[in-house]
Scaffold this active site. Structure first.
Site, PDB file in Angstrom:
ATOM      1  N   ASP A  10      -8.699  36.719-104.380  1.00 11.29           N
ATOM      2  CA  ASP A  10      -7.339  37.011-103.932  1.00 11.29           C
ATOM      3  C   ASP A  10      -7.230  38.438-103.402  1.00 11.29           C
ATOM      4  O   ASP A  10      -7.903  39.340-103.905  1.00 11.29           O
ATOM      5  CB  ASP A  10      -6.379  36.799-105.117  1.00 11.29           C
ATOM      6  CG  ASP A  10      -4.931  36.688-104.662  1.00 11.29           C
ATOM      7  OD1 ASP A  10      -4.689  36.483-103.449  1.00 11.29           O
ATOM      8  OD2 ASP A  10      -4.035  36.813-105.513  1.00 11.29           O
ATOM      9  N   GLY A  40      -4.981  39.324 -97.701  1.00  8.86           N
ATOM     10  CA  GLY A  40      -3.816  39.676 -96.879  1.00  8.86           C
ATOM     11  C   GLY A  40      -3.378  41.110 -97.153  1.00  8.86           C
ATOM     12  O   GLY A  40      -3.165  41.897 -96.220  1.00  8.86           O
ATOM     13  N   ARG A  41      -3.282  41.457 -98.445  1.00 15.98           N
ATOM     14  CA  ARG A  41      -2.837  42.819 -98.799  1.00 15.98           C
ATOM     15  C   ARG A  41      -3.828  43.875 -98.322  1.00 15.98           C
ATOM     16  O   ARG A  41      -3.439  44.951 -97.872  1.00 15.98           O
ATOM     17  CB  ARG A  41      -2.641  42.926-100.315  1.00 15.98           C
ATOM     18  CG  ARG A  41      -1.295  42.410-100.771  1.00 15.98           C
ATOM     19  CD  ARG A  41      -1.251  42.201-102.250  1.00 15.98           C
ATOM     20  NE  ARG A  41      -1.999  41.010-102.635  1.00 15.98           N
ATOM     21  CZ  ARG A  41      -2.422  40.756-103.867  1.00 15.98           C
ATOM     22  NH1 ARG A  41      -2.225  41.630-104.821  1.00 15.98           N
ATOM     23  NH2 ARG A  41      -3.070  39.645-104.130  1.00 15.98           N
ATOM     24  N   HIS A  50      -9.110  38.238 -94.054  1.00 13.76           N
ATOM     25  CA  HIS A  50      -9.894  37.036 -94.363  1.00 13.76           C
ATOM     26  C   HIS A  50     -11.345  37.191 -93.871  1.00 13.76           C
ATOM     27  O   HIS A  50     -12.283  36.757 -94.528  1.00 13.76           O
ATOM     28  CB  HIS A  50      -9.244  35.805 -93.718  1.00 13.76           C
ATOM     29  CG  HIS A  50      -7.923  35.450 -94.339  1.00 13.76           C
ATOM     30  ND1 HIS A  50      -7.735  35.411 -95.700  1.00 13.76           N
ATOM     31  CD2 HIS A  50      -6.720  35.123 -93.795  1.00 13.76           C
ATOM     32  CE1 HIS A  50      -6.472  35.078 -95.966  1.00 13.76           C
ATOM     33  NE2 HIS A  50      -5.837  34.913 -94.825  1.00 13.76           N
ATOM     34  N   SER A  81      -6.760  26.565-101.170  1.00 12.64           N
ATOM     35  CA  SER A  81      -6.123  25.684-102.162  1.00 12.64           C
ATOM     36  C   SER A  81      -5.332  24.581-101.478  1.00 12.64           C
ATOM     37  O   SER A  81      -5.004  24.691-100.285  1.00 12.64           O
ATOM     38  CB  SER A  81      -5.189  26.500-103.059  1.00 12.64           C
ATOM     39  OG  SER A  81      -4.019  26.833-102.351  1.00 12.64           O
ATOM     40  N   SER A  82      -4.986  23.540-102.254  1.00 11.40           N
ATOM     41  CA  SER A  82      -4.191  22.461-101.665  1.00 11.40           C
ATOM     42  C   SER A  82      -2.816  22.992-101.237  1.00 11.40           C
ATOM     43  O   SER A  82      -2.177  22.437-100.363  1.00 11.40           O
ATOM     44  CB  SER A  82      -4.059  21.280-102.638  1.00 11.40           C
ATOM     45  OG  SER A  82      -3.792  21.742-103.935  1.00 11.40           O
ATOM     46  N   ARG A 123       0.697  27.485 -95.440  1.00  9.87           N
ATOM     47  CA  ARG A 123       0.713  28.758 -94.701  1.00  9.87           C
ATOM     48  C   ARG A 123       0.909  28.474 -93.210  1.00  9.87           C
ATOM     49  O   ARG A 123       0.692  27.351 -92.760  1.00  9.87           O
ATOM     50  CB  ARG A 123      -0.605  29.508 -94.920  1.00  9.87           C
ATOM     51  CG  ARG A 123      -0.723  29.979 -96.340  1.00  9.87           C
ATOM     52  CD  ARG A 123      -1.804  31.020 -96.512  1.00  9.87           C
ATOM     53  NE  ARG A 123      -1.818  31.455 -97.896  1.00  9.87           N
ATOM     54  CZ  ARG A 123      -2.467  32.501 -98.352  1.00  9.87           C
ATOM     55  NH1 ARG A 123      -3.191  33.231 -97.539  1.00  9.87           N
ATOM     56  NH2 ARG A 123      -2.414  32.825 -99.626  1.00  9.87           N
ATOM     57  N   LEU A 146     -29.591  29.022-106.761  1.00 13.47           N
ATOM     58  CA  LEU A 146     -28.170  29.041-107.136  1.00 13.47           C
ATOM     59  C   LEU A 146     -27.422  27.848-106.536  1.00 13.47           C
ATOM     60  O   LEU A 146     -27.640  27.489-105.374  1.00 13.47           O
ATOM     61  CB  LEU A 146     -27.562  30.351-106.599  1.00 13.47           C
ATOM     62  CG  LEU A 146     -26.057  30.537-106.715  1.00 13.47           C
ATOM     63  CD1 LEU A 146     -25.659  30.745-108.174  1.00 13.47           C
ATOM     64  CD2 LEU A 146     -25.601  31.735-105.873  1.00 13.47           C
ATOM     65  N   ARG A 155     -10.735  36.790-111.346  1.00 15.87           N
ATOM     66  CA  ARG A 155      -9.703  36.763-110.313  1.00 15.87           C
ATOM     67  C   ARG A 155      -9.490  38.184-109.830  1.00 15.87           C
ATOM     68  O   ARG A 155      -9.221  39.086-110.632  1.00 15.87           O
ATOM     69  CB  ARG A 155      -8.387  36.192-110.840  1.00 15.87           C
ATOM     70  CG  ARG A 155      -7.325  36.183-109.724  1.00 15.87           C
ATOM     71  CD  ARG A 155      -6.018  35.546-110.099  1.00 15.87           C
ATOM     72  NE  ARG A 155      -5.172  35.513-108.909  1.00 15.87           N
ATOM     73  CZ  ARG A 155      -4.364  34.520-108.568  1.00 15.87           C
ATOM     74  NH1 ARG A 155      -4.275  33.468-109.341  1.00 15.87           N
ATOM     75  NH2 ARG A 155      -3.640  34.565-107.470  1.00 15.87           N
ATOM     76  N   ARG A 159      -3.151  34.896-113.131  1.00 22.43           N
ATOM     77  CA  ARG A 159      -2.859  33.473-113.316  1.00 22.43           C
ATOM     78  C   ARG A 159      -3.993  32.633-112.743  1.00 22.43           C
ATOM     79  O   ARG A 159      -4.848  33.132-112.015  1.00 22.43           O
ATOM     80  CB  ARG A 159      -1.511  33.096-112.694  1.00 22.43           C
ATOM     81  CG  ARG A 159      -1.292  33.620-111.307  1.00 22.43           C
ATOM     82  CD  ARG A 159       0.032  33.159-110.729  1.00 22.43           C
ATOM     83  NE  ARG A 159       0.145  33.704-109.388  1.00 22.43           N
ATOM     84  CZ  ARG A 159       0.889  34.752-109.057  1.00 22.43           C
ATOM     85  NH1 ARG A 159       1.639  35.353-109.945  1.00 22.43           N
ATOM     86  NH2 ARG A 159       0.889  35.199-107.813  1.00 22.43           N
ATOM     87  N   SER A 186      -3.469  29.646-110.963  1.00 21.20           N
ATOM     88  CA  SER A 186      -3.088  29.086-109.665  1.00 21.20           C
ATOM     89  C   SER A 186      -3.712  27.719-109.369  1.00 21.20           C
ATOM     90  O   SER A 186      -4.272  27.508-108.288  1.00 21.20           O
ATOM     91  CB  SER A 186      -3.428  30.078-108.534  1.00 21.20           C
ATOM     92  OG  SER A 186      -2.725  31.270-108.706  1.00 21.20           O
TER      93      SER A 186
END
Ligand code: FPP
Length: 246
Positions: free
Chosen positions: A21, A24-25, A38, A66-67, A72, A133, A190, A196, A198
């Site tokens: 996460d 964007g920020r 991204h 994510s679903s 977006r 891996l 995270r 959270r 999510s």
């Protein structure tokens, strides 16, 4: 097959899952378009895959889309799909070969563009024999949908007379999840400061240790990854039992 300079330490997690996460920020803080965030995020994912492979981890699951991300703006969804496409081809595809990585995808495949779907199927089959891996990419993934789908498939089996409701237990349920071939994550990381889950791997994270980092995903590097692994190593996992007194 690549040599592993960091042999697996006794207390290292076998399976690490990451919610990447803050792309964007990261871009907004620099006055740049979100798509640059991204792009840098995809580069960070590439670095972390390489590091996980070197550290000798067995499974790395990345939450790429994510679903809920379908809500977006269309341009951002297209950019993210384009990025995934790019990272599953060309030189990046070569890297999977070089590192002996087996790649698999979880999520609602039926919602993905045809070209992405075909590319995923090709890579999954081409890397199926790799022994290094295991990288699992969650695309169009949602934990609740996954559990509901498993419940529906179980109900169908009962309706068709192949199964008795009394047989349904945790072990059987797990066989109907998309992750049935993988162990549960030991550690969830995270980035981006939020604390959270999510809708990520709701069933599978039941006993995972969680490390939350304020670092925005594009800045997450090998050192930050090692710091999270070290934090995990300090934790004592009890799975609901009492503290061991030795
Ligand atoms: C969250 O940042 C990140 C995503 C929604 C996408 C994650 C995708 C990548 C890292 C790129 C593709 C991945 C691979 C494996 C090639 P956000 O946009 O929600 O950030 P924000 O909370 O700062 O707005």
């Amino acid at each position: 097959m690549t040599a592993r300079p960091y042999p697996l330490h006794e207390n290292y997690p076998r399976h690490v899952a990451i919610i990447m996460d803050g792309n964007g920020r990261w871009a907004t803080q620099r006055g740049r378009p979100r798509k640059l965030g991204h792009l840098q995020g995809a580069e960070a994912a590439r670095r972390i895959v390489r590091a996980a492979s070197e550290f000798g981890l067995s499974y790395l699951t990345l939450f790429a889309f994510s679903s809920e991300n379908w809500r977006r703006p269309g341009t951002e969804v297209a950019e993210l799909m384009g990025l995934l496409h790019r990272y599953l081809s060309g030189e990046h595809r070569q890297e999977l070969e070089e590192l002996d990585i087996r790649l698999r995808v979880i999520g609602q495949r039926e919602r993905l563009p045809d070209t992405t779907l075909r590319q995923i199927e090709r890579i999954e089959s081409e890397t199926a024999h790799h022994k290094g891996l295991n990288v699992v990419i969650a695309i169009s993934y949602g934990g609740r949908v996954e559990i509901a789908t498993a419940a529906r498939r179980l109900a169908q089996k009962v309706q068709e007379g192949e199964m008795d409701p009394g047989e349904i237990n945790e072990t059987l349920m797990e066989r109907f999840l998309e992750t049935s071939a993988f162990p549960d994550p030991d550690l969830l990381i995270r980035t981006g400061g939020e604390k959270r889950i999510s809708n990520f791997l709701l069933w599978q994270l039941a006993y995972a240790e969680m490390v939350f980092s304020d670092c925005l995903w594009p800045d997450f590097d090998r050192e930050a990854f090692l710091a999270a692994l070290n934090e995990y190593q300090m934790r004592e996992r009890r799975y609901g039992a009492l503290v061991s007194t030795g």
